[in-house]
Scaffold this motif. Structure first.
Motif, PDB file in Angstrom:
ATOM      1  N   ASN A 180       0.847  -1.186   0.000  1.00 38.29           N
ATOM      2  CA  ASN A 180       0.000   0.000   0.000  1.00 38.29           C
ATOM      3  C   ASN A 180       0.886   1.241   0.000  1.00 38.29           C
ATOM      4  O   ASN A 180       1.924   1.269   0.675  1.00 38.29           O
ATOM      5  CB  ASN A 180      -0.896   0.015   1.239  1.00 38.29           C
ATOM      6  N   GLY A 181       0.468   2.256  -0.729  1.00 39.23           N
ATOM      7  CA  GLY A 181       1.232   3.490  -0.736  1.00 39.23           C
ATOM      8  C   GLY A 181       0.866   4.362  -1.916  1.00 39.23           C
ATOM      9  O   GLY A 181       0.027   4.009  -2.762  1.00 39.23           O
ATOM     10  N   ARG A 182       1.523   5.530  -1.969  1.00 42.81           N
ATOM     11  CA  ARG A 182       1.274   6.473  -3.054  1.00 42.81           C
ATOM     12  C   ARG A 182       2.255   6.222  -4.194  1.00 42.81           C
ATOM     13  O   ARG A 182       3.459   6.044  -3.967  1.00 42.81           O
ATOM     14  CB  ARG A 182       1.417   7.907  -2.537  1.00 42.81           C
ATOM     15  N   ILE A 183       1.738   6.186  -5.415  1.00 45.11           N
ATOM     16  CA  ILE A 183       2.579   5.912  -6.581  1.00 45.11           C
ATOM     17  C   ILE A 183       3.505   7.094  -6.828  1.00 45.11           C
ATOM     18  O   ILE A 183       3.070   8.243  -6.911  1.00 45.11           O
ATOM     19  CB  ILE A 183       1.717   5.638  -7.819  1.00 45.11           C
ATOM     20  N   LEU A 184       4.794   6.784  -6.928  1.00 41.18           N
ATOM     21  CA  LEU A 184       5.810   7.816  -7.152  1.00 41.18           C
ATOM     22  C   LEU A 184       6.143   7.955  -8.629  1.00 41.18           C
ATOM     23  O   LEU A 184       6.249   9.065  -9.142  1.00 41.18           O
ATOM     24  CB  LEU A 184       7.073   7.471  -6.358  1.00 41.18           C
ATOM     25  N   LEU A 201      -3.805   3.291 -13.106  1.00 40.68           N
ATOM     26  CA  LEU A 201      -3.448   4.267 -12.092  1.00 40.68           C
ATOM     27  C   LEU A 201      -2.412   5.251 -12.623  1.00 40.68           C
ATOM     28  O   LEU A 201      -1.719   4.976 -13.610  1.00 40.68           O
ATOM     29  CB  LEU A 201      -2.906   3.570 -10.835  1.00 40.68           C
ATOM     30  N   GLN A 202      -2.309   6.395 -11.956  1.00 37.78           N
ATOM     31  CA  GLN A 202      -1.392   7.452 -12.347  1.00 37.78           C
ATOM     32  C   GLN A 202      -0.498   7.831 -11.166  1.00 37.78           C
ATOM     33  O   GLN A 202      -0.815   7.509 -10.007  1.00 37.78           O
ATOM     34  CB  GLN A 202      -2.186   8.699 -12.803  1.00 37.78           C
ATOM     35  N   PRO A 203       0.633   8.517 -11.403  1.00 34.84           N
ATOM     36  CA  PRO A 203       1.461   8.994 -10.286  1.00 34.84           C
ATOM     37  C   PRO A 203       0.642   9.860  -9.326  1.00 34.84           C
ATOM     38  O   PRO A 203      -0.116  10.740  -9.749  1.00 34.84           O
ATOM     39  CB  PRO A 203       2.551   9.802 -10.988  1.00 34.84           C
ATOM     40  N   GLY A 204       0.779   9.604  -8.035  1.00 36.19           N
ATOM     41  CA  GLY A 204       0.004  10.302  -7.021  1.00 36.19           C
ATOM     42  C   GLY A 204      -1.190   9.526  -6.533  1.00 36.19           C
ATOM     43  O   GLY A 204      -1.713   9.805  -5.443  1.00 36.19           O
ATOM     44  N   ASP A 205      -1.659   8.521  -7.314  1.00 34.18           N
ATOM     45  CA  ASP A 205      -2.764   7.678  -6.856  1.00 34.18           C
ATOM     46  C   ASP A 205      -2.297   6.775  -5.723  1.00 34.18           C
ATOM     47  O   ASP A 205      -1.121   6.411  -5.635  1.00 34.18           O
ATOM     48  CB  ASP A 205      -3.284   6.817  -8.007  1.00 34.18           C
ATOM     49  N   MET A 206      -3.249   6.396  -4.868  1.00 39.52           N
ATOM     50  CA  MET A 206      -2.970   5.426  -3.815  1.00 39.52           C
ATOM     51  C   MET A 206      -3.151   4.022  -4.382  1.00 39.52           C
ATOM     52  O   MET A 206      -4.186   3.713  -4.972  1.00 39.52           O
ATOM     53  CB  MET A 206      -3.894   5.644  -2.621  1.00 39.52           C
ATOM     54  N   ALA A 207      -2.125   3.196  -4.220  1.00 41.09           N
ATOM     55  CA  ALA A 207      -2.154   1.829  -4.734  1.00 41.09           C
ATOM     56  C   ALA A 207      -2.352   0.848  -3.596  1.00 41.09           C
ATOM     57  O   ALA A 207      -1.984   1.109  -2.446  1.00 41.09           O
ATOM     58  CB  ALA A 207      -0.852   1.515  -5.470  1.00 41.09           C
ATOM     59  N   SER A 208      -2.928  -0.303  -3.913  1.00 41.25           N
ATOM     60  CA  SER A 208      -3.108  -1.383  -2.945  1.00 41.25           C
ATOM     61  C   SER A 208      -3.173  -2.687  -3.726  1.00 41.25           C
ATOM     62  O   SER A 208      -3.387  -2.680  -4.947  1.00 41.25           O
ATOM     63  CB  SER A 208      -4.387  -1.175  -2.132  1.00 41.25           C
ATOM     64  N   PRO A 209      -2.995  -3.834  -3.043  1.00 40.92           N
ATOM     65  CA  PRO A 209      -3.044  -5.116  -3.753  1.00 40.92           C
ATOM     66  C   PRO A 209      -4.383  -5.400  -4.425  1.00 40.92           C
ATOM     67  O   PRO A 209      -4.438  -6.213  -5.355  1.00 40.92           O
ATOM     68  CB  PRO A 209      -2.756  -6.137  -2.644  1.00 40.92           C
ATOM     69  N   SER A 210      -5.450  -4.765  -3.984  1.00 44.61           N
ATOM     70  CA  SER A 210      -6.768  -5.029  -4.554  1.00 44.61           C
ATOM     71  C   SER A 210      -7.086  -4.155  -5.763  1.00 44.61           C
ATOM     72  O   SER A 210      -8.121  -4.354  -6.400  1.00 44.61           O
ATOM     73  CB  SER A 210      -7.840  -4.825  -3.485  1.00 44.61           C
ATOM     74  N   VAL A 211      -6.201  -3.208  -6.086  1.00 41.22           N
ATOM     75  CA  VAL A 211      -6.457  -2.286  -7.202  1.00 41.22           C
ATOM     76  C   VAL A 211      -5.372  -2.475  -8.265  1.00 41.22           C
ATOM     77  O   VAL A 211      -4.208  -2.139  -8.019  1.00 41.22           O
ATOM     78  CB  VAL A 211      -6.468  -0.820  -6.723  1.00 41.22           C
ATOM     79  N   PRO A 212      -5.693  -3.020  -9.444  1.00 42.39           N
ATOM     80  CA  PRO A 212      -4.679  -3.193 -10.485  1.00 42.39           C
ATOM     81  C   PRO A 212      -4.159  -1.845 -10.973  1.00 42.39           C
ATOM     82  O   PRO A 212      -4.909  -0.875 -11.088  1.00 42.39           O
ATOM     83  CB  PRO A 212      -5.432  -3.933 -11.597  1.00 42.39           C
TER      84      PRO A 212
END
Length: 347
Positions: free
Chosen positions: A55-59, A223-234
């Motif tokens: 989990n985290g913010r895409i850099l 997803l784009q840079p700045g989006d929050m990512a998680s294992p449940s979201v491709p």
């Protein structure tokens, strides 16, 4: 006139012989079993919905839609600051516990043993003094030269000196024996637990980077840079285009001739005269009616078995939904492609 009839008879006999030869050459030859089986189907593209395992913010996003990626290629990464700090803390805890265990394994230092011996000697000297004092005052107390209160004080000092000697002796024994084996085992287990936590922190830091699982094409960037990512979201959809799948259908009458692992040649109208290397990967255990989209010369009410044929596609020429023809040589070993790590490596 009779002569004309004879000519007609001869012509009829010649035509009959020619028809018989035609029948034997074409019809009888068609009835002979063929050494190749032709199937018809369409290309399927395998897809992977690629997501971060953290989990985290895409850099950073390092690929675009339509880009070709190789297996193991970095495609995106998260902000790693929190995971780096967590790993640093885990490493410090492991280092501290490692020193605790090393101290216990090394045992008591000789300086500590010498100090314990000195405390015992001092306690023994004090006890001797208190014993002499107690013996002298015991006679005075019996002669009523001192009060009972004074004697009680001297008796208490004597007993305290005895306890001090016992305590000093125990401290020396512990120093000589060193740490208990149970304590050493507990310290070692604690160190292993902290090492496991460090390994997990290291793995979580690695998971901030996203890599392509196989060779393929970025089909969709979700997803784009700045989006929050998680294992449940491709974050991406990746099309695995080498090898591709061909979905075909095997008539029930031909089921016994085909087995998984048999090699096949695949062709398409888009590239006339060109064939692609393939092999039978899967045959459905369940029969079904022929789909209406499959064009065969047999009646559509006949039962068929779904077949998955893997096809090497090094130039990405076979596209999703493309109709193809699969030719399977029947005189071959069924396990021709089993056990190969990359059957398309030489294509």
């Amino acid at each position: 006139m009779p002569k004309l009839i004879k000519v007609l008879i001869v012509l009829v006999l010649v035509a009959g012989a020619a028809a018989g030869a035609y029948y034997h050459f074409y019809y009888e030859q068609e009835r002979k079993p063929s050494d190749r089986l032709a199937l018809y189907g369409n290309v399927d593209i395998r897809q992977v919905h690629l997501a971060f395992h953290a989990n985290g913010r895409i850099l950073h996003i390092l690929v675009e839609e339509g880009d070709t990626v190789k297996k193991g290629q970095l495609v995106a990464e998260l902000d790693p600051v929190r995971y780096e700090a967590n790993l640093a803390r885990a490493k410090a805890e492991v280092a501290a516990q490692d020193q605790v265990l090393a101290r216990m394994l090394a045992g008591t230092r000789h300086q500590e043993i010498a100090e314990a011996r000195a405390r015992l000697a001092a306690a023994q000297a004090t006890l001797r003094d208190q014993a002499n004092l107690h013996r002298r005052n015991q006679g005075l107390y019996q002669r009523k030269a001192i009060s009972s209160q004074t004697m009680d004080t001297i008796q208490a000092q004597y007993e305290n000196a005895q306890q001090a000697v016992n305590q000093a002796q125990q401290s020396l024994d512990l120093a000589l024996e060193g740490p208990r084996q149970e304590d050493i085992a507990a310290a070692r287990a604690q160190l292993e637990a902290l090492k496991a936590a460090q390994a997990l922190a290291q793995r979580e830091l690695v998971d901030t980077k996203l890599y392509a699982p196989e060779n393929g094409v970025i089909q969709q960037r979700i997803l784009q840079p700045g989006d929050m990512a998680s294992p449940s979201v491709p974050a991406f959809t990746v099309a695995l285009n080498n090898p591709v799948w061909v979905r075909a259908y095997l008539p029930e009458t031909e089921l016994g001739k085909v087995a998984p692992g048999m090699s096949a040649d695949v062709s398409t109208d888009s590239f006339p005269g060109k064939t692609y290397k393939g092999w039978v990967g899967y045959i459905s255990p369940t029969a079904e009616f022929t789909p209406k989209t499959v064009e065969t010369t047999d009646l559509r009410t006949k039962l068929v078995y779904r077949v998955r044929v893997y096809v090497c596609n090094p130039r990405n020429e076979l596209r999703l939904g493309m109709p193809v023809t699969v030719n399977i040589p029947l005189k071959q070993k069924a396990d021709a492609h089993r056990g190969q790590s990359d059957p398309c490596s030489g294509s």
